[in-house]
Design a protein around this motif. Structure first.
Motif, mmCIF file in Angstrom:
data_model
loop_
_atom_site.group_PDB
_atom_site.id
_atom_site.type_symbol
_atom_site.label_atom_id
_atom_site.label_comp_id
_atom_site.label_asym_id
_atom_site.label_seq_id
_atom_site.Cartn_x
_atom_site.Cartn_y
_atom_site.Cartn_z
ATOM 1 N N GLY A 17 10.506 16.994 -2.553
ATOM 2 C CA GLY A 17 10.052 15.826 -2.969
ATOM 3 C C GLY A 17 9.636 15.351 -1.366
ATOM 4 O O GLY A 17 9.292 14.380 -0.661
ATOM 5 N N ILE A 18 11.060 15.448 -1.049
ATOM 6 C CA ILE A 18 11.413 15.096 1.075
ATOM 7 C C ILE A 18 9.920 15.726 1.812
ATOM 8 O O ILE A 18 9.296 15.112 2.400
ATOM 9 C CB ILE A 18 12.524 14.953 1.054
ATOM 10 N N VAL A 46 7.479 13.292 0.696
ATOM 11 C CA VAL A 46 7.597 11.669 1.479
ATOM 12 C C VAL A 46 7.117 11.879 3.265
ATOM 13 O O VAL A 46 6.315 11.663 3.519
ATOM 14 C CB VAL A 46 8.899 11.271 0.820
ATOM 15 N N LYS A 47 8.055 13.100 3.405
ATOM 16 C CA LYS A 47 7.624 13.154 5.550
ATOM 17 C C LYS A 47 6.428 13.437 5.398
ATOM 18 O O LYS A 47 5.967 13.081 6.852
ATOM 19 C CB LYS A 47 9.018 14.608 5.420
ATOM 20 N N ASN A 66 3.216 12.712 4.332
ATOM 21 C CA ASN A 66 2.393 11.383 3.960
ATOM 22 C C ASN A 66 3.063 10.383 4.525
ATOM 23 O O ASN A 66 3.361 9.796 3.725
ATOM 24 C CB ASN A 66 1.946 12.257 1.945
ATOM 25 N N ARG A 67 3.544 10.003 4.352
ATOM 26 C CA ARG A 67 4.069 8.900 5.915
ATOM 27 C C ARG A 67 3.094 7.751 5.588
ATOM 28 O O ARG A 67 3.270 6.892 5.553
ATOM 29 C CB ARG A 67 4.580 8.954 7.207
ATOM 30 N N GLU A 109 0.730 7.644 3.649
ATOM 31 C CA GLU A 109 -0.364 6.997 2.473
ATOM 32 C C GLU A 109 1.161 6.557 1.388
ATOM 33 O O GLU A 109 0.776 5.665 1.002
ATOM 34 C CB GLU A 109 -0.188 8.354 1.818
ATOM 35 N N ILE A 110 1.867 7.109 1.721
ATOM 36 C CA ILE A 110 3.260 6.507 1.551
ATOM 37 C C ILE A 110 3.405 5.041 2.368
ATOM 38 O O ILE A 110 3.843 3.474 1.206
ATOM 39 C CB ILE A 110 4.558 6.469 2.132
ATOM 40 N N ARG A 111 3.023 4.914 2.783
ATOM 41 C CA ARG A 111 3.286 2.894 3.816
ATOM 42 C C ARG A 111 2.159 2.134 3.359
ATOM 43 O O ARG A 111 2.490 1.041 2.893
ATOM 44 C CB ARG A 111 2.999 3.232 5.014
#
Length: 79
Positions: free
Chosen positions: A24-25, A28-29, A31-32, A34-36
């Motif tokens: 998961g981490i 997130v790293k 796909n920054r 897309e997360i933003r």
């Protein structure tokens, strides 16, 4: 007290959870952007919800109560 150990295919459940967390981490790293973008959409939705009349009325009531309590406490503790 009863202690239950769960294992899957010979691995400890804590190792499986740790591996899932690591995956998961890394997701997130990697796909920054897309997360933003997702966070911006959620923030805009949250603001829209907060701007609804019913929510604003509740916020105003809460503000009045807090302000009243502050004023009462100030008057009570004033020398």
């Amino acid at each position: 007290m009863v202690k239950i150990n769960i294992s899957i295919e010979g691995e400890d459940i804590s190792e499986i959870v740790e591996e899932i967390m690591n995956i998961g981490i890394e997701l997130v790293k990697s796909n920054r952007k897309e997360i933003r973008e997702m966070m911006k959409v959620l923030a805009e939705e949250a603001i829209e919800v907060l701007m609804e009349k019913k929510t604003l009325e509740k916020g105003a009531q809460l503000y009045k109560k807090i302000n009243s309590e502050i004023n009462w406490t100030y008057k009570r503790d004033r020398p």
